[in-house]
Design an enzyme around this catalytic site. Structure first.
Site, PDB file in Angstrom:
ATOM      1  N   PRO A   1      44.423  37.933  24.367  1.00  0.00           N
ATOM      2  CA  PRO A   1      44.352  38.217  22.948  1.00  0.00           C
ATOM      3  C   PRO A   1      45.558  37.630  22.230  1.00  0.00           C
ATOM      4  O   PRO A   1      46.678  37.735  22.711  1.00  0.00           O
ATOM      5  CB  PRO A   1      44.380  39.740  22.876  1.00  0.00           C
ATOM      6  CG  PRO A   1      44.191  40.223  24.266  1.00  0.00           C
ATOM      7  CD  PRO A   1      44.680  39.147  25.135  1.00  0.00           C
ATOM      8  N   GLU A   2      45.281  37.048  21.093  1.00  0.00           N
ATOM      9  CA  GLU A   2      46.343  36.529  20.227  1.00  0.00           C
ATOM     10  C   GLU A   2      46.447  37.473  19.032  1.00  0.00           C
ATOM     11  O   GLU A   2      45.889  38.566  19.064  1.00  0.00           O
ATOM     12  CB  GLU A   2      46.001  35.087  19.802  1.00  0.00           C
ATOM     13  CG  GLU A   2      45.659  34.187  20.995  1.00  0.00           C
ATOM     14  CD  GLU A   2      45.333  32.762  20.616  1.00  0.00           C
ATOM     15  OE1 GLU A   2      45.824  32.297  19.569  1.00  0.00           O
ATOM     16  OE2 GLU A   2      44.581  32.099  21.353  1.00  0.00           O
TER      17      GLU A   2
ATOM     18  N   HIS B   1      39.097  47.942  35.888  1.00  0.00           N
ATOM     19  CA  HIS B   1      40.472  47.648  36.306  1.00  0.00           C
ATOM     20  C   HIS B   1      41.463  48.421  35.453  1.00  0.00           C
ATOM     21  O   HIS B   1      42.360  47.839  34.844  1.00  0.00           O
ATOM     22  CB  HIS B   1      40.747  46.148  36.204  1.00  0.00           C
ATOM     23  CG  HIS B   1      39.822  45.313  37.026  1.00  0.00           C
ATOM     24  ND1 HIS B   1      40.046  45.064  38.363  1.00  0.00           N
ATOM     25  CD2 HIS B   1      38.649  44.706  36.724  1.00  0.00           C
ATOM     26  CE1 HIS B   1      39.055  44.316  38.841  1.00  0.00           C
ATOM     27  NE2 HIS B   1      38.193  44.085  37.858  1.00  0.00           N
TER      28      HIS B   1
ATOM     29  N   ARG C   1      43.370  40.833  35.385  1.00  0.00           N
ATOM     30  CA  ARG C   1      44.317  39.932  36.065  1.00  0.00           C
ATOM     31  C   ARG C   1      45.723  40.513  36.165  1.00  0.00           C
ATOM     32  O   ARG C   1      46.573  39.941  36.848  1.00  0.00           O
ATOM     33  CB  ARG C   1      44.350  38.583  35.332  1.00  0.00           C
ATOM     34  CG  ARG C   1      43.048  37.828  35.492  1.00  0.00           C
ATOM     35  CD  ARG C   1      43.038  36.546  34.678  1.00  0.00           C
ATOM     36  NE  ARG C   1      43.893  35.515  35.233  1.00  0.00           N
ATOM     37  CZ  ARG C   1      44.057  34.317  34.686  1.00  0.00           C
ATOM     38  NH1 ARG C   1      43.426  34.018  33.571  1.00  0.00           N
ATOM     39  NH2 ARG C   1      44.844  33.435  35.243  1.00  0.00           N
TER      40      ARG C   1
END
Length: 274
Positions: free
Chosen positions: A2-3, A95, A114
């Site tokens: 996300p930016e 996750h 990740r």
DNA sequence: AACGCGCCCTGTCCGC
DNA sequence: TGCGGACAGGGCGCGT
């Protein structure tokens, strides 16, 4: 992942749900997402009995202001999500790296496939220091074309790389750097200090426009990004250049090219961004 | 000292 | 169907 627009969307969602909520505890199934030096025990002790007062954004970071003045700062990395577990599909999160339990029975979940994301805890002094390390907010009125031009003059690095450096401008990532450069008709490999005043004006305008457009569309979901309710953003179909190599340039029809700059893809039209 | 590179991780997709 | 390689929105530490 996300930016700025994605972080902003999450912040707006969570700001409607969290402030006023008392926190009863924290669990950290994947402690490797904690910032160096921060332990699960320290985090648990800091939040237990505390409360969420506000949710803010700084660059790509989601900042949770607590009642005692400390802040939990979440960097979402590539695949981080922040979702309150009363959202429709919260049980699909596979996750969950950290879970903050609220007194009303809900939980705030940080899910990160990740595990490139980070959770950190700051007291007011430490946050002030960290805040100063981050660059200017591109949507602030203090960010002007002249300011952008001045900032670029000190660096010879390719302008795409320049835009990704959070110490200069905070919040721009690879998608919106590419999109802004396309809209401004500037080649991503151009050394930053070669931009003239007119190009700085174009880049300034393009950057702010694409960030605002993306916020309005609740962000870009390529694969993983979700908002605070677990929903995807809708800006992806409106990307003009990112990920569109081999397809025609929306401005001139020439084929969009892909190249690699500092191990990260750049997309551009050689005609429009000569 | 600014800059580029490799790496941290998991998942997906593509070609063979 | 399986397998190896490339690739993914970020950011840190390192060497030059």
């Amino acid at each position: 992942m996300p930016e700025l627009p994605e972080a902003e969307t999450i912040v707006r969602d969570l700001r409607r749900r969290l402030p006023g909520s008392r926190i009863t505890g924290a669990r950290v199934p994947f402690p490797d997402i904690l910032a160096p030096g921060l332990t699960a025990a320290t985090l648990r002790k800091a939040v237990a009995g505390n409360a969420f007062v506000d949710v803010q954004r700084r660059g790509k970071n989601v900042v949770f202001l607590l009642a005692d003045g400390r802040r939990i700062v979440v960097n979402l990395g590539m695949t981080g999500r922040l979702v309150v577990d009363d959202a429709p599909r919260a049980d699909e999160l596979r996750h969950v790296a950290a879970r903050f339990a609220l007194a009303d029975g809900r939980s705030l979940l940080f899910d990160d496939t990740r595990r490139f994301g980070r959770i950190d805890l700051y007291d007011p002094t430490a946050w002030k220091r960290r805040d100063r390390e981050l660059g200017i907010e591109p949507l602030r009125t203090s960010f002007t074309a002249a300011r952008l031009h001045t900032l670029t003059t000190t660096s010879r690095t390719p302008i795409r790389n320049w835009l990704l450096d959070q110490r200069r401008i905070a919040g721009v990532g690879n998608i919106y750097a590419n999109e802004a450069l396309f809209r401004a008709r500037i080649h991503p490999a151009r050394p930053a200090n070669t931009l003239d005043a007119d190009e700085a004006v174009r880049l300034h305008r393009a950057l702010r426009a694409v960030l605002r457009d993306a916020i309005r569309a609740r962000g870009t979901t390529l694969r993983d990004y979700r908002d605070g309710s677990g929903e995807a953003g809708t800006f992806e179909p409106r990307l003009r250049i990112y990920g569109r190599d081999g397809r025609p340039c929306p401005r001139c029809g020439h084929t969009i090219e892909r190249a690699v700059l500092s191990n990260r893809s750049v997309f551009f039209c050689t005609t429009c961004q000569g």
